[in-house]
Design a protein around this motif. Structure first.
Motif, mmCIF file in Angstrom:
data_model
loop_
_atom_site.group_PDB
_atom_site.id
_atom_site.type_symbol
_atom_site.label_atom_id
_atom_site.label_comp_id
_atom_site.label_asym_id
_atom_site.label_seq_id
_atom_site.Cartn_x
_atom_site.Cartn_y
_atom_site.Cartn_z
ATOM 1 N N SER A 38 0.813 -1.216 0.000
ATOM 2 C CA SER A 38 0.000 0.000 0.000
ATOM 3 C C SER A 38 0.844 1.263 0.000
ATOM 4 C CB SER A 38 -0.908 0.011 1.218
ATOM 5 O OG SER A 38 -0.147 0.139 2.413
ATOM 6 N N GLY A 39 2.103 1.140 0.451
ATOM 7 C CA GLY A 39 2.970 2.313 0.551
ATOM 8 C C GLY A 39 2.776 3.122 1.817
ATOM 9 N N VAL A 40 1.904 2.651 2.735
ATOM 10 C CA VAL A 40 1.671 3.358 3.987
ATOM 11 C C VAL A 40 1.773 2.363 5.136
ATOM 12 C CG1 VAL A 40 0.213 5.088 2.888
ATOM 13 C CG2 VAL A 40 -0.834 3.035 3.891
ATOM 14 N N GLU A 53 -10.309 -2.670 -11.288
ATOM 15 C CA GLU A 53 -9.074 -1.912 -11.438
ATOM 16 C C GLU A 53 -8.981 -0.699 -10.509
ATOM 17 O OE1 GLU A 53 -6.581 -2.882 -13.371
ATOM 18 O OE2 GLU A 53 -7.725 -4.634 -14.020
ATOM 19 N N VAL A 54 -10.073 0.015 -10.305
ATOM 20 C CA VAL A 54 -10.055 1.297 -9.598
ATOM 21 C C VAL A 54 -10.635 1.142 -8.199
ATOM 22 C CG1 VAL A 54 -10.820 3.700 -9.598
ATOM 23 C CG2 VAL A 54 -10.280 2.545 -11.759
ATOM 24 N N GLY A 55 -9.818 1.480 -7.183
ATOM 25 C CA GLY A 55 -10.273 1.383 -5.800
ATOM 26 C C GLY A 55 -9.571 2.375 -4.911
ATOM 27 N N ARG A 66 -5.120 5.329 -3.502
ATOM 28 C CA ARG A 66 -5.944 4.911 -4.640
ATOM 29 C C ARG A 66 -5.118 4.078 -5.615
ATOM 30 N NH1 ARG A 66 -7.559 7.627 -9.820
ATOM 31 N NH2 ARG A 66 -9.757 7.134 -10.263
ATOM 32 N N THR A 67 -5.778 3.134 -6.264
ATOM 33 C CA THR A 67 -5.159 2.341 -7.320
ATOM 34 C C THR A 67 -6.009 2.401 -8.574
ATOM 35 O OG1 THR A 67 -4.306 0.148 -7.921
ATOM 36 C CG2 THR A 67 -6.318 0.203 -6.615
ATOM 37 N N THR A 68 -5.363 2.352 -9.722
ATOM 38 C CA THR A 68 -6.065 2.245 -11.007
ATOM 39 C C THR A 68 -5.616 1.008 -11.778
ATOM 40 O OG1 THR A 68 -4.432 3.694 -12.061
ATOM 41 C CG2 THR A 68 -6.425 4.737 -11.182
ATOM 42 N N ALA A 72 -1.847 -3.168 -8.009
ATOM 43 C CA ALA A 72 -0.414 -3.359 -8.265
ATOM 44 C C ALA A 72 0.378 -2.180 -7.706
ATOM 45 C CB ALA A 72 -0.165 -3.527 -9.755
ATOM 46 N N THR A 73 -0.187 -0.979 -7.828
ATOM 47 C CA THR A 73 0.416 0.214 -7.228
ATOM 48 C C THR A 73 -0.677 1.032 -6.557
ATOM 49 O OG1 THR A 73 0.171 1.496 -9.282
ATOM 50 C CG2 THR A 73 2.270 0.330 -8.938
#
Length: 345
Positions: A38-40, A53-55, A66-68, A72-73
């Protein structure tokens, strides 16, 4: 106390004895779970996907990522301006392909998006008749249908249900007559809806239904016994007739008459496990997040008649939120920035 706010978006009366063990109803064709970065490091308390895809995931210290690309990122998409609060964000919902809402556990922060979560903006809190400020004095729940947004709060000044149709530009008080605590709220068409609530110590369950957009409510006590207990309840109505509700501890219950009657379903988990999240795609397909050590997601494809496990999750800490935009993909979030992705095989 964890989970001071519920959903309604998020989400029941009779019990039928001891629940099945987690081993029962296992699905031999279960998919796989993979932890995503998540990066956090903040506690992520809820998550909502618009599609596979989008969340967006939300959590402590005003964290919104957020991810698109299906997780994955993940990228941060909200940073409070100088002087703005950095509250712990508890609940997120999307009421359409573009419009969404986030609330903090204590009634301090409401965020709104009209671009599918790419940007978020604080919304001014409502005030009952302009008499006093809600900030810091209440817990809260939310529901939405398109641009029609409902904000339910309870605390030092009682319980109040508000509505806005213009993203918080103006608010109106629908009612201050219902008594709730630890509540979940769902009004899927903006007119017909249900709340599920825990009130008092020890807690007692109450269920309410409305057919006039929340102005008046028919309230009944849940005859649920000691297993159906805890600090909160979550409810999700699919349409004006069909929906499900879960308590903090206990089992899931279904209604097919708009909340007039509720029937327990055997979820197949240990009855001492926390029920942390509820998410149905339609009247047949749904998921419940069970927090244990480790936790699991239980799935139904027949309206809750039968449930099976999607396998054990890797996180042995706290779990809070879940989103399944389809039967092929789902996500669960929890403490320390945890996000785990399910994909069908």
């Amino acid at each position: 106390m964890r989970r001071q706010c519920a959903f309604i978006p998020v989400t029941t009366l009779l019990f039928v004895g001891i629940l099945l063990t987690p081993a029962s109803g296992a699905d031999p064709a279960v998919g796989k779970w993979v932890v995503q970065k998540s990066g956090v490091e903040d506690y992520l308390r809820d998550i909502a996907f618009l599609n596979d895809e989008v969340g967006v995931a939300v959590g402590d210290h005003a964290t919104v990522v957020r991810t698109t690309d299906g997780g994955a990122t993940w990228q941060p998409v909200y940073e409070p301006k100088q002087g703005q609060r950095r509250d712990d964000l508890y609940r997120i919902l999307f009421s359409g392909p573009k419009e969404g809402w986030v609330i903090s556990g204590i009634s301090n922060t409401i965020l709104h998006t009209n671009d599918a979560g790419a940007t978020w903006h604080p919304v001014k809190l409502p005030s009952p008749g302009g008499r006093f400020d809600l900030a810091g004095k209440h817990n809260c729940a939310q529901a939405a249908a398109g641009s029609r947004y409902f904000y339910l709060c309870w605390g030092l000044t009682g319980s109040h249900l508000f509505q806005t149709d213009d993203a918080g530009g103006t608010w109106k008080v629908l009612t201050s007559d219902i008594k709730v605590q630890g509540a979940g709220l769902s009004i899927p068409d903006g007119t017909h809806g249900v709340f599920a609530a825990r009130v008092g110590t020890p807690s007692t369950g109450y269920l309410g239904q409305t057919s006039d957009g929340g102005a008046t409510w028919q309230v009944q006590k849940a005859n649920d016994g000691k297993l159906n207990s805890g600090n909160y309840a979550l409810v999700q109505m699919i349409d004006k007739d069909n929906g499900w509700y879960i308590p903090h501890y206990g089992t899931i219950h279904v209604t097919t008459d708009g909340g007039k009657t509720w029937t327990p379903q055997e979820l197949g988990h240990y009855s001492t496990n926390t029920l942390a999240a509820l998410h149905f795609l339609d009247t047949q397909r749904g998921h419940v997040l069970c927090e244990a050590n480790p936790g699991e997601v239980r799935r139904t494809s027949d309206g809750g008649k039968t449930w099976h496990s999607l396998g054990k999750l890797s996180n042995t800490g706290h779990l809070s939120g879940m989103s399944f935009p389809s039967m092929q993909h789902g996500w669960v979030v929890g403490d320390k920035g945890y996000i785990e992705h399910y994909s069908a095989q």
